[in-house]
Structures are given as structure tokens and as C-alpha cells.
Design a protein around this motif. Structure first.
Motif, PDB file in Angstrom:
ATOM      1  N   PRO A 287       0.808  -1.225   0.000  1.00  0.00           N
ATOM      2  CA  PRO A 287       0.000   0.000   0.000  1.00  0.00           C
ATOM      3  C   PRO A 287       0.836   1.268   0.000  1.00  0.00           C
ATOM      4  O   PRO A 287       1.969   1.300   0.498  1.00  0.00           O
ATOM      5  CB  PRO A 287      -0.804  -0.117   1.306  1.00  0.00           C
ATOM      6  CG  PRO A 287       0.052  -0.942   2.201  1.00  0.00           C
ATOM      7  CD  PRO A 287       0.719  -1.930   1.297  1.00  0.00           C
ATOM      8  N   ASN A 288       0.263   2.318  -0.587  1.00  0.00           N
ATOM      9  CA  ASN A 288       0.849   3.652  -0.510  1.00  0.00           C
ATOM     10  C   ASN A 288       0.229   4.319   0.720  1.00  0.00           C
ATOM     11  O   ASN A 288      -0.904   4.800   0.671  1.00  0.00           O
ATOM     12  CB  ASN A 288       0.527   4.433  -1.791  1.00  0.00           C
ATOM     13  CG  ASN A 288       1.185   5.806  -1.812  1.00  0.00           C
ATOM     14  OD1 ASN A 288       1.192   6.513  -0.818  1.00  0.00           O
ATOM     15  ND2 ASN A 288       1.717   6.184  -2.953  1.00  0.00           N
ATOM     16  N   LEU A 289       0.955   4.324   1.824  1.00  0.00           N
ATOM     17  CA  LEU A 289       0.391   4.758   3.092  1.00  0.00           C
ATOM     18  C   LEU A 289       0.079   6.260   3.116  1.00  0.00           C
ATOM     19  O   LEU A 289      -0.872   6.685   3.770  1.00  0.00           O
ATOM     20  CB  LEU A 289       1.347   4.402   4.232  1.00  0.00           C
ATOM     21  CG  LEU A 289       1.567   2.901   4.452  1.00  0.00           C
ATOM     22  CD1 LEU A 289       2.519   2.665   5.614  1.00  0.00           C
ATOM     23  CD2 LEU A 289       0.242   2.187   4.700  1.00  0.00           C
ATOM     24  N   LYS A 290       0.855   7.067   2.406  1.00  0.00           N
ATOM     25  CA  LYS A 290       0.575   8.496   2.366  1.00  0.00           C
ATOM     26  C   LYS A 290      -0.742   8.757   1.655  1.00  0.00           C
ATOM     27  O   LYS A 290      -1.567   9.568   2.094  1.00  0.00           O
ATOM     28  CB  LYS A 290       1.723   9.236   1.665  1.00  0.00           C
ATOM     29  CG  LYS A 290       1.545  10.753   1.646  1.00  0.00           C
ATOM     30  CD  LYS A 290       2.735  11.429   0.998  1.00  0.00           C
ATOM     31  CE  LYS A 290       2.545  12.949   0.997  1.00  0.00           C
ATOM     32  NZ  LYS A 290       3.694  13.646   0.330  1.00  0.00           N
ATOM     33  N   LEU A 291      -0.952   8.063   0.548  1.00  0.00           N
ATOM     34  CA  LEU A 291      -2.200   8.189  -0.192  1.00  0.00           C
ATOM     35  C   LEU A 291      -3.367   7.690   0.660  1.00  0.00           C
ATOM     36  O   LEU A 291      -4.436   8.326   0.707  1.00  0.00           O
ATOM     37  CB  LEU A 291      -2.105   7.380  -1.493  1.00  0.00           C
ATOM     38  CG  LEU A 291      -3.351   7.284  -2.379  1.00  0.00           C
ATOM     39  CD1 LEU A 291      -3.836   8.670  -2.758  1.00  0.00           C
ATOM     40  CD2 LEU A 291      -3.038   6.462  -3.623  1.00  0.00           C
TER      41      LEU A 291
ATOM     42  N   THR B 119      -3.623  -0.131  -1.213  1.00  0.00           N
ATOM     43  CA  THR B 119      -4.013   1.172  -0.685  1.00  0.00           C
ATOM     44  C   THR B 119      -5.504   1.221  -0.406  1.00  0.00           C
ATOM     45  O   THR B 119      -5.947   1.719   0.634  1.00  0.00           O
ATOM     46  CB  THR B 119      -3.634   2.285  -1.684  1.00  0.00           C
ATOM     47  OG1 THR B 119      -2.223   2.253  -1.913  1.00  0.00           O
ATOM     48  CG2 THR B 119      -4.021   3.653  -1.142  1.00  0.00           C
ATOM     49  N   ASP B 120      -6.296   0.684  -1.340  1.00  0.00           N
ATOM     50  CA  ASP B 120      -7.741   0.697  -1.162  1.00  0.00           C
ATOM     51  C   ASP B 120      -8.150  -0.138   0.048  1.00  0.00           C
ATOM     52  O   ASP B 120      -9.025   0.262   0.820  1.00  0.00           O
ATOM     53  CB  ASP B 120      -8.419   0.162  -2.429  1.00  0.00           C
ATOM     54  CG  ASP B 120      -9.926   0.135  -2.306  1.00  0.00           C
ATOM     55  OD1 ASP B 120     -10.522   1.216  -2.175  1.00  0.00           O
ATOM     56  OD2 ASP B 120     -10.507  -0.961  -2.336  1.00  0.00           O
ATOM     57  N   LEU B 121      -7.513  -1.298   0.236  1.00  0.00           N
ATOM     58  CA  LEU B 121      -7.851  -2.143   1.379  1.00  0.00           C
ATOM     59  C   LEU B 121      -7.464  -1.496   2.708  1.00  0.00           C
ATOM     60  O   LEU B 121      -8.217  -1.544   3.681  1.00  0.00           O
ATOM     61  CB  LEU B 121      -7.165  -3.505   1.236  1.00  0.00           C
ATOM     62  CG  LEU B 121      -7.847  -4.522   0.323  1.00  0.00           C
ATOM     63  CD1 LEU B 121      -6.960  -5.740   0.150  1.00  0.00           C
ATOM     64  CD2 LEU B 121      -9.204  -4.922   0.867  1.00  0.00           C
ATOM     65  N   VAL B 122      -6.272  -0.887   2.748  1.00  0.00           N
ATOM     66  CA  VAL B 122      -5.806  -0.272   3.990  1.00  0.00           C
ATOM     67  C   VAL B 122      -6.705   0.890   4.394  1.00  0.00           C
ATOM     68  O   VAL B 122      -7.090   1.026   5.563  1.00  0.00           O
ATOM     69  CB  VAL B 122      -4.343   0.185   3.841  1.00  0.00           C
ATOM     70  CG1 VAL B 122      -3.935   1.077   5.004  1.00  0.00           C
ATOM     71  CG2 VAL B 122      -3.415  -1.030   3.782  1.00  0.00           C
TER      72      VAL B 122
END
Length: 321
Positions: free
Chosen positions: A73-77, A194-197
Motif C-alpha cells: 500500500p501507498n500509506l501516504k495516499l 491502498t484501497d484495502l488499507v
């Protein structure tokens, strides 16, 4: 345990298992199918939303932990999405409560779900087209994460959170397509991660507010969790054996017709629309494929997504699992 062995509970297990298979096959969010299914089983709309959100919170947490451990995942996004979605998702149950009495709430939720499903069907179709265009253009995905666009991302979270809070629809469909449009160069696995997080705090926020306002029914939630998890696993396992193009077009038809039913459209009109989509839909999609240099129908070996094997679909669902 006796409550889990009733006919109603078995119906819930069967439905959640079937929805789980579709989720595993296509990667789409289960709320777009599960919430209407619960309503058709006789569960009041507000209660259907509440129970589905609680079950989704449990199921999505497992997927998010898996993706977080893999570093995808892209945590910032995800953080910008969460900043927008959590407050509006939490407000959803209170908005429903403010509408009025039980009858008014029922009609409001059904109408909201109908509109959300129609929007989901449209965005899902757009997602299919974007993947088709990416394949035929031979576009490459950068290894680097694209720069985050805070304001548009925050707005996606705000709108997505509100839809999920009111209808439980959108965390795995509308937000995913919005991210795909806003960040077309984001790697598929990072897009899903990213969507899941971001979906975990979003769905948890919505679930908590619905539990506070409407409560939760263990006899509904437990079968949803028990049936949904193995169904999703089975769907993911058989995904390579099933034509994804056919499944996805079928999902669009189901979502469209379900949205019309939620909006109380005359059954005759729903039937006519369904027949038209079933007959004319493949023809229209075939014309789109031909405009992009592909055969109208699959007369050549395909990769399971409806595309020739000499193409590489960098954003296909199979690469997103």
C-alpha cells in the motif's frame, strides 16, 4: 448455536458464500451485492447496512493486514483518503436517523442504495474500459509511486465515506475506480493494497456509528462472516478458470437491475432493461473491442480476462490479488 442452524441463517450463509465467490472472482467490493441481498431476504434496509458494515469490517481487516505486510500500500495516499472518509462515514448512521421515522428511513436508504448501485455499475463499466484501453495501448506502469494529490484525494475520501456510511456501498468499487482515474500510473498491487488499507478505518467508522444508532444482530453478522470468507477464498482460487470478461459484464447487469429494483421501478420495465442489456450489452462491448484493435468476441486464446494472450494487462484483476 441454535440460532445459526435456522433456515434464515442458512439462507444468509448461502448468500454470503455466493457473494464471497463473486468478490474473489472480480475483486469488487461485496457491499454492492450483499446489502441488496439482505434487503431482498426481508431485513430492513438500515439493519442490512449495519450488519453488512460490521461483517465487512472483519473481512477487510484480514486483507489489509496481508497487503500491509507485503509492503504494497501507498500509506501516504491512504492517509489522505482516511482523513476524508472517516468523518463522513461516521456521520452516515446519524444522517439516516435524522430523516424521520422507520418508514421514511427505509425509503431513504433504499433510494440511496439504488443510486449508489447505479453509480457503481457505471464506474465498474468505466473500470473495464480503462483496463481494455491500457492493454491495447501497451501502457507501462512506473515502479515509482506517483506524487500524491491531497485535495482531490481528500474529496474522494469525503464522498466515498459518505456513500459507505449511508449505503455500505463504495469502499471497494467507487473509491477504487476514482483512484484508478486519479493515479493511472500506480501499480495494480499498490492500488488494491491502498484501497484495502484505507477501507478498514472507513468501514470501522461507519460500522461503529451504525452499531450506536441501529445496533447489530449477531444472527445476521455471524453467518455473513462465516459464509463470506470461504466464498472469497474459493472465488480467488477459481478465478483463472472463469472468463473474467463474462463475469464482469454479468456483474454490471446485476448491479443495474438491482438498482432499479431498489428505486421501485416497475418490474416490467426492469425486465425489459435486463433483456436489452443481456442481448445488446455483448454487442456494444464487441464494438468497443473492435475500435481498439481486438476481436469483437473471443475466438483466440485469451488470458482469462477476455484479452488475447499476446497482450499484457498490467491492471487486470488477476495481478491485483
Amino acid at each position: 448455536m441454535g440460532d445459526l442452524l435456522t433456515i434464515d441463517a442458512m439462507n444468509l450463509l448461502f448468500v454470503s458464500f455466493g457473494v464471497g465467490i463473486v468478490v474473489g472472482l472480480t475483486g469488487m467490493g461485496g457491499g454492492a451485492l450483499m446489502t441488496p441481498a439482505l434487503i431482498f431476504l426481508g431485513i430492513p434496509p438500515a439493519a442490512a447496512v449495519s450488519n453488512d458494515l460490521v461483517a465487512a469490517a472483519a473481512n477487510k481487516t484480514v486483507g489489509a493486514i496481508t497487503h500491509a505486510r507485503s509492503g504494497s500500500p501507498n500509506l501516504k495516499l491512504a492517509a489522505w483518503l482516511v482523513a476524508g472518509s472517516v468523518p463522513t462515514a461516521f456521520a452516515g448512521a446519524f444522517i439516516i436517523k435524522a430523516v424521520g421515522g422507520t418508514e421514511e428511513q427505509t425509503q431513504f436508504v433504499k433510494t440511496a442504495i439504488g443510486c449508489a448501485l447505479m453509480l457503481t455499475a457505471a464506474t465498474y463499466t468505466l473500470r473495464m474500459y480503462l483496463q481494455l484501453r491500457s492493454v491495447t495501448r501497451g501502457g507501462s506502469i512506473s515502479e515509482k509511486d506517483p506524487p500524491v494529490r491531497p485535495i482531490p484525494t481528500l474529496l474522494i475520501g469525503l464522498v466515498g465515506g459518505l456513500l459507505v456510511g449511508i449505503t455500505s456501498v463504495g469502499s471497494g468499487s467507487l473509491i477504487m475506480v476514482s483512484l484508478l482515474l486519479l493515479y493511472p500510473t500506480l501499480q495494480a498491487v499498490k492500488l488494491v493494497g491502498t484501497d484495502l488499507v484505507q477501507a478498514v478505518p472507513l468501514v470501522l467508522s461507519a460500522a461503529i456509528s451504525h452499531v450506536i444508532v441501529h445496533g447489530v444482530d449477531p444472527e445476521v453478522v455471524i453467518p455473513l462472516i462465516i459464509g463470506g470468507s470461504p466464498g472469497t477464498y474459493l472465488g480467488a482460487r477459481i478465478a483463472n478458470w472463469v472468463s473474467q470478461a463474462v463475469v464482469r459484464r454479468g456483474i454490471v447487469i446485476v448491479l443495474s437491475l438491482t438498482s432499479l429494483a431498489m428505486l421501485d421501478v416497475d418490474p416490467t420495465i426492469v425486465g425489459i432493461v435486463g433483456a436489452a442489456m443481456l442481448i445488446l450489452g455483448p454487442v456494444a462491448w464487441g464494438l468497443v473491442r473492435r475500435q481498439h484493435g481486438l476481436p469483437a468476441f473471443d475466438h483466440v486464446p485469451s488470458d482469462g480476462n477476455g484479452y488475447p494472450t499476446n497482450h499484457t494487462d498490467s491492471s487486470s484483476e488477476s495481478s491485483r490479488r
